[in-house]
Design an enzyme around this catalytic site. Structure first.
Site, short mmCIF file in Angstrom:
data_model
loop_
_atom_site.label_atom_id
_atom_site.label_comp_id
_atom_site.label_asym_id
_atom_site.label_seq_id
_atom_site.Cartn_x
_atom_site.Cartn_y
_atom_site.Cartn_z
N GLY A 26 -5.63 8.44 7.56
CA GLY A 26 -6.49 9.54 7.14
C GLY A 26 -5.88 10.88 7.45
O GLY A 26 -4.68 11.01 7.73
N LYS B 146 -0.60 2.43 -2.75
CA LYS B 146 -1.50 1.61 -3.56
C LYS B 146 -2.93 2.08 -3.47
O LYS B 146 -3.60 2.25 -4.48
CB LYS B 146 -1.39 0.14 -3.10
CG LYS B 146 -2.28 -0.82 -3.90
CD LYS B 146 -1.92 -0.84 -5.37
CE LYS B 146 -2.72 -1.86 -6.15
NZ LYS B 146 -2.48 -1.75 -7.59
N TRP C 135 2.34 6.64 5.80
CA TRP C 135 2.68 7.35 4.56
C TRP C 135 2.51 8.83 4.87
O TRP C 135 1.41 9.29 5.16
CB TRP C 135 1.75 6.90 3.44
CG TRP C 135 2.14 7.36 2.07
CD1 TRP C 135 3.11 6.84 1.26
CD2 TRP C 135 1.54 8.42 1.31
NE1 TRP C 135 3.15 7.50 0.06
CE2 TRP C 135 2.20 8.49 0.06
CE3 TRP C 135 0.52 9.33 1.57
CZ2 TRP C 135 1.86 9.41 -0.92
CZ3 TRP C 135 0.18 10.26 0.59
CH2 TRP C 135 0.85 10.29 -0.64
N HIS D 277 -0.47 21.12 -32.82
CA HIS D 277 -1.00 22.20 -31.99
C HIS D 277 -0.12 22.47 -30.77
O HIS D 277 -0.61 22.96 -29.75
CB HIS D 277 -2.43 21.88 -31.56
CG HIS D 277 -3.38 21.77 -32.70
ND1 HIS D 277 -3.83 22.87 -33.42
CD2 HIS D 277 -3.94 20.69 -33.30
CE1 HIS D 277 -4.64 22.47 -34.37
NE2 HIS D 277 -4.72 21.15 -34.33
N ARG E 290 0.82 -1.21 0.00
CA ARG E 290 0.00 0.00 0.00
C ARG E 290 0.86 1.27 0.00
O ARG E 290 0.36 2.35 -0.29
CB ARG E 290 -0.93 0.00 1.22
CG ARG E 290 -1.94 -1.13 1.20
CD ARG E 290 -2.66 -1.26 2.52
NE ARG E 290 -3.58 -0.16 2.74
CZ ARG E 290 -4.89 -0.21 2.49
NH1 ARG E 290 -5.40 -1.30 1.96
NH2 ARG E 290 -5.67 0.81 2.72
N GLU F 105 -2.57 5.78 -20.34
CA GLU F 105 -2.23 4.77 -19.34
C GLU F 105 -0.76 4.38 -19.45
O GLU F 105 -0.07 4.19 -18.44
CB GLU F 105 -3.13 3.56 -19.50
CG GLU F 105 -2.79 2.37 -18.60
CD GLU F 105 -2.87 2.66 -17.12
OE1 GLU F 105 -2.39 1.82 -16.33
OE2 GLU F 105 -3.40 3.73 -16.72
#
Length: 610
Positions: A100, A605, A75, A506, A27, A483
């Site tokens: 959170g 993740k 994290w 462009h 994660r 992607e």
């Protein structure tokens, strides 16, 4: 994003906690920690910067023992990665972990400082620990203190607390960040993801929004946001035990790229007959809802957004239904008009993506006919809160850079498109049979794409010293280029952009030189000749081209243009097919660059915070 594990047992739980964190490493995190309390109220806290193995070594060295504990992988959001900012955080006898963001943490920090609390970290989480400690002074129990604390918190959180003086229980609150309780025999557990607990239990209860629970060895008590005792359904998990095993592969990402044929078979199993899509197998009430759809609004983030962008072409060209695709973090903060008989479709691998979940909740208030999710994780918040769910069944995806989630989402949406088209009289039997035949052939086609692994690996050294790459596609292959660009950025840290090839003149042509590789997705379709003209625009300006082309497309290479001739596949499944060589290219470039393929820097993740 961050990982939480907790346990209340008669046996020592430190090893269970650390193993749970290992299972959540995918994660993304920068530090890890545990707090364990023994029966004599001795609390041991260990925190380390870096990998979970650093924590595991420290726990072993200190002989951490006790039957109640909490653990966390962090994290960084508030405060740099450091041991001081790592969880658990403490206040007196209270230890807390938290996933959170507490949006009013500065206001709470000022309040608590005025009460005499001294902060030792830069995190928003530490305010929770001090609040719980403060409220416990005038509360009859730890859960009452947490209930009082939760009413003061603004933001998203999954938070767990233990009290050194009462090692018989842990308490947990869930608001916007997932928490699952694992049920054992004479012991109970909790985690932010059931994968963390599959080595100790297969029985789970998913907390719902606003729930607060108290967990002891023999009992789980759950209360809703109003403080009412509630019962939540128990689920038996059939998730894979060995999801964390790379097997013969060097990285999880590589493993998951090569799992795509099997994953696609699982996605389609039971949903396709020999010549038709079995609409009722898509989800409960699917036939009733899809027959009335006049508009599809897709909401997603990252890779899932790109899959929605590709599927938009199918919704409009095959099903004849208008389709908009929007990034969830933008959708939730703008004023929008809900079209009549509009179906909201959320896309997410984890089912816990914070922005997508918030967009779903907002849309429910705005008059959408129904909300559907296409998701890979049963029991996730998106699945529980949507009217019906189309599960992709891709299997656990551990690599941060999503691969099989993308291709299975595309297959799922193609089946959905056919169902809408047939139910509304825009897809006849002959067309449905043709598409279903192509879907049956898709796993074999992906096997053929994977067979180009060595040829693609040989291209990777050309990118090793490059700092920028441009990806081009037209029509539904523009999102495939998007992607591909995202994959290269995520795992090799090379700056990459994707453009619809017709946009070159462009502006982007100004970037073309020998130091910017240009990767082109070139199927043999109606836009082929126009794409060839775009390729010539690049070649005329000295660009270095890598063209992944249908073998029947008629491209010829030279010293500045390498052609990778791909086998011809049905046009309808070709966008899924051409995704695979793009994944392999990014993977092999990352290997040469020496980056952390499975856990790229700064990324997580499951993005469960805004």
């Amino acid at each position: 994003m961050c990982g939480i594990v907790g346990a209340v047992a008669q046996r020592d739980v430190a090893e269970i906690l650390v193993e749970g964190l290992r299972r959540l490493e995918y994660r993304g995190y920068d530090s890890a920690g545990v707090a364990v309390v023994d029966s004599e109220s001795n609390l041991t806290r260990v925190r380390r910067l870096g990998k979970v193995q650093e924590l595991a070594d420290a726990v072993n060295e200190q002989h951490v023992a006790g039957g109640t504990g909490i653990a966390h992988t962090r994290w960084a959001t508030h405060g740099e990665p450091s041991e001081a900012n790592a969880h658990p955080h403490m206040s007196g006898d209270i230890a807390v972990v938290h996933n959170g963001i507490i949006e009013n943490h500065e206001e709470l920090r000022e309040l608590l400082t005025g009460r005499g609390y001294v902060f030792t970290s830069q995190t928003d989480t530490e305010v929770i620990a001090h609040l719980v400690e403060w409220e416990l002074r005038t509360s009859a129990s730890l859960i009452e203190a947490l209930q009082k604390t939760a009413k003061q918190l603004e933001g998203a959180y999954g938070t767990v607390a233990v009290d050194r003086k009462d090692p018989s229980r842990i308490v947990v609150a869930r608001s916007g960040s997932p928490i699952v309780i694992g049920l054992g025999v004479g012991e109970n557990f909790l985690a932010s993801d059931q994968l963390a607990l599959l080595n100790v239990t297969r029985r789970f209860i998913y907390l719902e929004e606003g729930d607060i629970a108290e967990i002891t060895r023999r009992e789980v008590s759950i209360f809703d946001a109003e403080g009412n005792a509630v019962e939540r359904e128990e689920h038996e998990s059939n998730a894979e035990h060995d999801a964390g095993d790379k097997g013969k592969y060097r990285h999880f990402m590589q493993k998951e790229i090569f799992e795509q044929p099997t994953a696609l078979i699982s996605t389609m199993e039971g949903r396709l007959s020999a010549d038709s899509v079995i609409t009722n197998a898509i989800g409960v009430k699917a036939e009733e809802i899809l027959s009335k759809v006049e508009h599809v609004q897709i909401i997603a983030c990252g890779t899932s957004y790109n899959s929605g962008m590709a599927a938009r072409y199918w919704f409009e060209s095959i099903a004849g239904v208008s389709c908009d695709v929007e990034i969830a973090s933008e959708f939730r903060y703008r004023k929008f008009v809900t079209r009549p008989n509009s179906l909201l479709v959320t896309l997410s691998q984890s089912g816990e993506t914070a922005d997508t979940l918030a967009a779903l909740r907002l849309a429910k208030e705005k008059g959408y006919m129904a909300a559907m999710t296409i998701c890979n994780v049963a029991g996730s918040s998106l699945v529980r809160e949507s009217d019906f769910a189309f599960m992709t069944r891709a299997g656990t995806e551990i690599g941060v850079a999503s691969t099989k989630a993308f291709t299975t989402q595309l297959a799922a949406m193609l089946m959905m498109v056919v169902s809408i088209g047939r139910l509304q009289g825009r897809v006849d039997q002959a067309q449905e049979t043709e598409i279903v035949k192509a879907l049956h052939e898709l796993p074999t086609a992906i096997e053929k794409a994977l067979a180009f692994d060595k040829e693609i690996e040989a291209l990777a050294p050309d990118f090793a010293d490059k700092h920028h790459t441009l990806f081009l596609g037209r029509g539904e292959y523009y999102p495939i280029a998007m992607e591909a660009s995202l994959k290269l950025k995520e795992i090799s840290y090379i700056h990459a952009e994707a453009y619809a090839a017709g946009e070159l003149k462009h502006g982007p042509l100004a970037l073309i030189d020998a130091d910017m590789p240009v990767v082109v997705v070139a199927p043999n379709n109606d836009l082929l000749e126009k794409l060839k003209s775009n390729v010539e625009e690049v070649r005329a300006r000295g660009g270095l081209l890598y063209v992944f082309a249908d073998e029947e497309a008629g491209f010829e290479g030279d010293e500045n243009m390498k052609i990778i001739k791909m086998p011809h596949v049905s046009e309808i499944i070709a966008p899924i097919f051409y995704t695979v060589p793009m994944q392999l290219l990014s993977y092999h470039i990352a290997l040469i660059k020496g980056t952390d393929v499975d856990q790229p820097r700064n990324l997580a993740k499951a993005v469960t915070v805004e």
